[in-house]
Each structure stands twice: as structure tokens, then as C-alpha cells.
Design an enzyme around this catalytic site. Structure first.
Site, PDB file in Angstrom:
ATOM      1  N   GLU A 165       6.193   4.517   7.258  1.00  0.00           N
ATOM      2  CA  GLU A 165       5.787   5.735   6.406  1.00  0.00           C
ATOM      3  C   GLU A 165       6.659   6.795   6.787  1.00  0.00           C
ATOM      4  OE1 GLU A 165       1.104   4.620   5.453  1.00  0.00           O
ATOM      5  OE2 GLU A 165       1.647   5.894   7.284  1.00  0.00           O
ATOM      6  N   ASN A 177      -0.214  10.443   5.428  1.00  0.00           N
ATOM      7  CA  ASN A 177      -1.416  10.289   6.267  1.00  0.00           C
ATOM      8  C   ASN A 177      -2.239  11.230   6.145  1.00  0.00           C
ATOM      9  OD1 ASN A 177      -1.205   7.407   7.681  1.00  0.00           O
ATOM     10  ND2 ASN A 177       0.761   8.241   8.113  1.00  0.00           N
ATOM     11  N   THR A 180      -1.241  -0.985   9.219  1.00  0.00           N
ATOM     12  CA  THR A 180      -1.734  -2.367   8.359  1.00  0.00           C
ATOM     13  C   THR A 180      -0.523  -3.134   8.026  1.00  0.00           C
ATOM     14  OG1 THR A 180      -3.628  -0.727   8.028  1.00  0.00           O
ATOM     15  CG2 THR A 180      -3.494  -3.069   6.670  1.00  0.00           C
ATOM     16  N   THR A 211       0.823  -1.317  -0.080  1.00  0.00           N
ATOM     17  CA  THR A 211       0.054   0.000  -0.042  1.00  0.00           C
ATOM     18  C   THR A 211       0.934   1.301   0.067  1.00  0.00           C
ATOM     19  OG1 THR A 211      -0.252  -0.154   2.357  1.00  0.00           O
ATOM     20  CG2 THR A 211      -2.113  -0.930   0.992  1.00  0.00           C
ATOM     21  N   LYS A 234       3.740  -6.911   3.860  1.00  0.00           N
ATOM     22  CA  LYS A 234       3.551  -5.729   3.785  1.00  0.00           C
ATOM     23  C   LYS A 234       3.255  -5.021   4.698  1.00  0.00           C
ATOM     24  CE  LYS A 234       0.349  -3.501   3.094  1.00  0.00           C
ATOM     25  NZ  LYS A 234      -0.511  -2.331   4.216  1.00  0.00           N
TER      26      LYS A 234
END
Length: 408
Positions: free
Chosen positions: A277, A403, A191, A154, A180
Site C-alpha cells: 500500500e 489506511n 490481508t 482490495t 492478492k
């Protein structure tokens, strides 16, 4: 143990594929993957502890509980199929049915995983199209694992694979995996999705017990942002095609296999932590000489999840006070006057705290050590013999940017 350049297709009898079905926006991103075992495979699974569980998690829990073996996993990205009610669960079952029909197996032999935006229903026309495209593309080769690893991403910036082989009483067995995860990572099983395959023959009850044990020191010791997702899942499939004597007890073969499975779990977990991230570096926290394992885990996770510490690591700032502060509010008992802290990286090691107070260290040397893409904080509390390691990443401006725009 032999470390391999491989993934889910490394063990005998496992095929994979990954491609674009049209779930994600854009024209090029892969968004569906499939893994198939040529023979029935014993299945183990660990799942999120979030009370809000996605439909595929509920389906996966049911199959792990009820089925001795499975044959396949279907994965989609872009939409998590979480908070989607009965229709969402029906769509998960429908996905399993469609894959089963194409593969010639039972729907109860097909696991389903989803990741992406919460609250949206799956586009079933795209899912059906993807399944029909995936089945003819299933291959045992190296590239097929790469394709599957890419298709499950993702906000990740890189694919995540690991594989290793060991000998069990003279028979070579292989363990491989893909995963992932980049955001919403704070496992209580957090996630993130992981898929591990092995051609070892092992009883399901032992496999399940073993994976649940290993998850506690690997995937459950990583954190990116403190959010435990609705979809977190790790599956392990063991098809026995290596031909080893079936593992039915905790003997020498069991211990050797355990080391191989631990390696793959740990490497995949670290790759998630290192691809948080917006992050620029993997941040590892080791706690040594704790009175018990629980204390060591609590302290290491408190430090690796501290936003202030993570920001300092990003700024290459050896702000050890933030580390001691995080340890102090963790709830674990320790004596601050017995704490030693050092930073390590490829550039070397530097002691910055001795007996709870700062050493006469060089700030320039600390900055140099903290400039590497992998940094370790080594904490010794001198109170026992237990240890634990947690993995995370630095906290950057880019995390907020990613985000803030996630659904755009």
C-alpha cells in the site's frame, strides 16, 4: 522450465471467472471470483497463524484436513467475514452450498475465501447473485484468469499472476496462480490470498508437505506493514489432467515439479511485496554466509520490516546504519565487524559497508541506484554457508492515507 503469460487457467482443466456482484461500494469494481477444476483436484492449503481466524479460513482448514479432493473455490472481496461469530461461519458454509448446487458438486468440494473489512457480515443476497452470475461465465481462456485476478483485489493497484510449465518424464505439466495482497502483510502465512492450480498428478500428502515447505521461503518471507491478517490463505489444487505418471515419492519428477511450484509461489509473493500500500518500489533483502538458515531468515526479515529502513529506501537515502541497527535487534547472533552491505538495482551495484564500517562510496551514486522501482540490499555476514531472501517495500506517506481512509 518455460515461463508463461498466464494464471490459474493455464493448467489443463481449470476454469475461472470474475465479476461484480455488488458487495463493494461503487458501480464498476469486480468483487467476486470463482475457480473450477473439471476433475477432482488434490488440495493443499496454508493459513494465517493469527489466533483470530476468519470463518472461511476455518472452513478451508476443515476441507484441507478432511477432503482428498475439491472442485472449486469461491472468493469475495469487500468483506472479510472475520470476527463474525457463528453467523459468519454459517454464511461461509451457505456460500459453499450455493456454489455446489450451481456446479453440481458437494459443498465439501467448495473452498471459500474472503477479504476486506473485518467485523461485517456477508451480504448473502449479493453472494448468491454473484454465484449465479459466475458459473455461466467460467472459461479456460487467458482473460478469465485476468478477470478472477482483478476480482480478488482490495487496495491492490495491480493484478498478480504467474505461470510456468515443465516436463515430468516427457509429459508437460503447468503450474499457474493468482493472488492478492497489498496491506496487512506480514506472513506467518500473511490481508493476502493466493490460489495456485496445476494439472500435475501428485499425491495429496506430498503436495501438502511440499507447499508447506515452499511457503516458508516465499509467502512467509514478505512483509509490507508488520500486520498478520485474519484471512491469509494459499490454496494449491492439482487435478492430474496433464496425464503425467502420478508423483508418489520424492523422485526426479518431484524435484522438477518442486522447482515449478517454487517459481509460482515466489513470483506471486514478490508481486505482493512490490504492490504494498502506497509503495513506490520493491525492496529485496538478501543475507549471505549465515551460520544457519534460521539466522539468515531472521536477519533478512528484520531489515525488510524495519520502518526506518523502509522510510530511507523511499527517500533514496543509503542510510546503512538503519540496516545494521535492525540486524542488531533481530535476536540473531552475528559479528558486526564482519558485515558487508551493498545496494543493487538496474543502475548497478554499490558497496556501502565493509567490515562493519562505511566505504568511501558516492552518495549521488547510491541515490541513483535507490531511484529504481526494485532495490536490493545484499548483506554478507561471513559466518557460514546459509542464505535467505526477504521481500518488502518502501514506507510512504500514502500508506498512512490509504489506511486512515480504508473504511470510508
Amino acid at each position: 522450465m518455460k515461463i508463461l503469460d498466464g494464471g490459474v487457467t493455464s493448467p489443463k482443466g481449470f476454469l475461472a471467472a470474475g465479476l461484480r456482484a455488488g458487495i463493494k461500494p461503487g458501480k464498476t469494481n469486480k468483487d467476486m471470483a470463482m475457480i473450477l477444476s473439471e476433475e477432482p483436484a488434490a488440495v493443499a492449503g496454508t493459513f494465517t497463524r493469527n489466533v483470530v481466524k476468519a470463518a472461511p479460513v476455518l472452513w478451508g482448514q476443515k476441507l484441507v484436513k478432511d477432503q482428498e479432493t475439491v472442485r472449486a473455490v469461491v472468493i469475495n472481496t469487500g468483506i472479510a467475514n472475520a470476527c463474525t461469530g457463528e453467523k459468519g461461519y454459517d454464511n461461509t458454509v451457505r456460500t459453499a452450498e450455493m456454489a455446489a448446487s450451481e456446479l453440481g458438486v458437494l459443498k465439501e468440494e467448495v473452498l471459500v475465501s474472503s477479504t476486506g473489512v473485518i467485523g461485517q457480515q456477508l451480504p448473502m443476497e449479493a453472494i448468491e447473485k454473484g454465484i449465479r452470475l459466475l458459473v455461466p461465465e467460467l472459461r479456460h481462456d487467458r482473460q478469465s484468469s485476468r478477470d478472477a485476478a482483478e476480482a480478488i483485489l482490495t487496495t491492490d493497484t495491480k493484478t498478480k499472476e504467474a505461470a510456468v510449465s515443465v516436463e515430468l518424464s516427457g509429459t508437460e505439466v503447468t503450474v499457474g496462480g493468482i493472488c492478492k495482497g497489498s496491506g496487512m502483510i506480514h506472513p506467518n502465512m500473511g490481508t493476502m490470498l493466493g490460489f495456485i492450480t496445476t494439472d500435475a498428478a501428485i499425491e495429496k500428502t506430498l503436495l501438502l508437505e511440499l507447499q508447506r515447505e515452499l511457503i516458508e521461503d516465499t509467502f512467509n518471507m514478505i512483509s509490507v506493514d508488520g500486520d498478520t491478517s485474519t484471512n491469509d490463505t494459499v490454496f494449491v489444487l492439482a487435478n492430474g489432467m496433464a496425464g503425467n505418471t502420478r508423483i508418489t515419492e520424492k523422485n526426479e519428477d518431484y524435484e522438477t515439479f518442486k522447482k515449478a511450484l517454487l517459481y509460482v509461489n515466489r513470483e506471486l509473493a514478490k508481486k505482493i511485496a512490490g504492490d504494498g500500500e502506497g509503495c513506490t518500489k520493491l525492496f529485496e533483502v538478501q543475507v549471505h554466509h549465515a551460520p544457519d538458515k534460521a539466522c539468515a531468515k531472521t536477519l533478512s526479515k528484520a531489515v525488510v520490516t524495519s520502518s526506518l529502513t523502509k522510510a530511507a529506501i523511499y527517500g533514496k537515502d543509503a542510510n546503512w546504519g538503519r540496516i545494521l541497527c535492525a540486524m542488531g535487534y533481530s535476536g540473531a547472533a552475528f559479528d558486526p565487524l564482519k558485515v558487508d552491505i551493498s545496494f543493487e538495482s538496474k543502475k548497478g551495484s554499490l558497496a556501502i559497508v565493509k567490515d562493519g564500517v562505511a566505504t568511501d562510496y558516492s552518495e549521488d551514486a547510491a541515490t541513483e541506484i535507490l531511484s529504481e522501482d526494485a532495490v536490493t540490499a545484499v548483506i554478507d555476514i561471513h559466518s557460514g554457508e546459509e542464505a535467505a531472501t526477504a521481500w518488502g517495500c518502501d514506507l510512504t506517506h500514502e500508506y498512512v492515507s490509504i489506511n486512515a481512509d480504508y473504511r470510508s
